[in-house]
Design an enzyme around this catalytic site. Structure first.
Site, short mmCIF file in Angstrom:
data_model
loop_
_atom_site.label_atom_id
_atom_site.label_comp_id
_atom_site.label_asym_id
_atom_site.label_seq_id
_atom_site.Cartn_x
_atom_site.Cartn_y
_atom_site.Cartn_z
N GLU A 211 13.93 14.83 19.71
CA GLU A 211 14.34 15.30 18.39
C GLU A 211 15.78 15.82 18.43
O GLU A 211 16.36 16.01 19.50
CB GLU A 211 13.38 16.42 17.95
CG GLU A 211 11.94 15.94 17.85
CD GLU A 211 10.96 17.05 17.47
OE1 GLU A 211 11.36 18.23 17.45
OE2 GLU A 211 9.80 16.71 17.21
N CYS B 234 10.61 8.63 18.42
CA CYS B 234 9.24 8.80 18.91
C CYS B 234 9.12 8.38 20.38
O CYS B 234 9.94 7.60 20.90
CB CYS B 234 8.29 7.96 18.08
SG CYS B 234 7.93 8.61 16.44
N GLU C 270 6.92 6.39 21.69
CA GLU C 270 6.67 4.95 21.83
C GLU C 270 8.00 4.19 21.79
O GLU C 270 8.20 3.22 22.53
CB GLU C 270 5.76 4.45 20.70
CG GLU C 270 4.37 5.06 20.70
CD GLU C 270 4.26 6.33 19.86
OE1 GLU C 270 5.23 7.11 19.82
OE2 GLU C 270 3.19 6.54 19.27
N1 THU Z 1 5.80 11.44 17.32
C1 THU Z 1 5.82 10.51 18.33
O1 THU Z 1 6.60 10.64 19.28
N2 THU Z 1 4.98 9.45 18.23
C2 THU Z 1 4.09 9.25 17.23
O2 THU Z 1 3.48 8.21 17.15
C3 THU Z 1 3.84 10.32 16.24
C4 THU Z 1 4.93 11.33 16.15
C5 THU Z 1 6.72 12.57 17.39
C6 THU Z 1 7.85 12.51 16.39
C7 THU Z 1 8.24 13.96 16.28
O3 THU Z 1 9.16 14.25 17.31
C8 THU Z 1 6.95 14.71 16.55
O4 THU Z 1 6.05 13.77 17.14
C9 THU Z 1 6.29 15.30 15.32
O5 THU Z 1 6.16 14.36 14.32
#
Ligand code: THU
Length: 130
Positions: free
Chosen positions: A41, A50, A52
């Site tokens: 982030e 994310c 993934e």
């Molecule tokens: N997040 C992921 O890394 N993968 C997902 O599939 C769902 C959400 C992360 C994005 C963000 O940094 C945090 O989780 C909260 O949404």
């Protein structure tokens, strides 16, 4: 290394000071290599990435473009479902029958295929022109 171990380990490195929600992902490519990623982030909230996406980027950067297995883990009450954007990203590099295991830190797991997660998805086939 197992995908579970790789995803669990990389989750520790997640940079999630805004959501406080760390996610780890690991993918196995068709060659058998394992690639891991965590969410990253930043202060401009929508610009975060994310877990993934990080794992996929590592695979592509290494010169591979086909994944055959996925594992995602986070600290939540039930197994973490990949977000919509990540479902599209997974579908770009994995067949519809590829298993995606979603997990919690407490050991709950649920498995679905990429096709289950993104039914009727948009793909390269739709870009074909006569
Ligand atoms: N997040 C992921 O890394 N993968 C997902 O599939 C769902 C959400 C992360 C994005 C963000 O940094 C945090 O989780 C909260 O949404």
């Amino acid at each position: 290394m197992s995908l579970k171990n790789a995803a669990t380990a990389v989750r520790d490195n997640a940079h999630a000071p805004y959501s406080n929600f760390k996610v780890g992902a690991a993918i196995r490519s068709i060659s058998g290599n394992v690639y891991a990623g965590c969410n990253v982030e930043n202060a401009a909230y929508p610009e975060g990435t994310c877990a993934e996406a990080g794992a996929i980027a590592a695979m592509v950067a290494a010169g591979e473009t086909e994944l055959v297995e996925v594992y995602v883990i986070a600290d939540c009450p039930s197994p973490i479902p990949p977000c919509g954007g990540c479902r599209q990203k997974l579908a770009e590099f994995g067949a519809t029958d590829v298993a995606v295991t979603m997990a919690t830190l407490t050991g709950k797991e649920q498995t679905a295929t990429i096709g289950d997660l993104l039914p009727g998805g948009f793909g390269a086939d739709f870009l074909d022109r006569p």
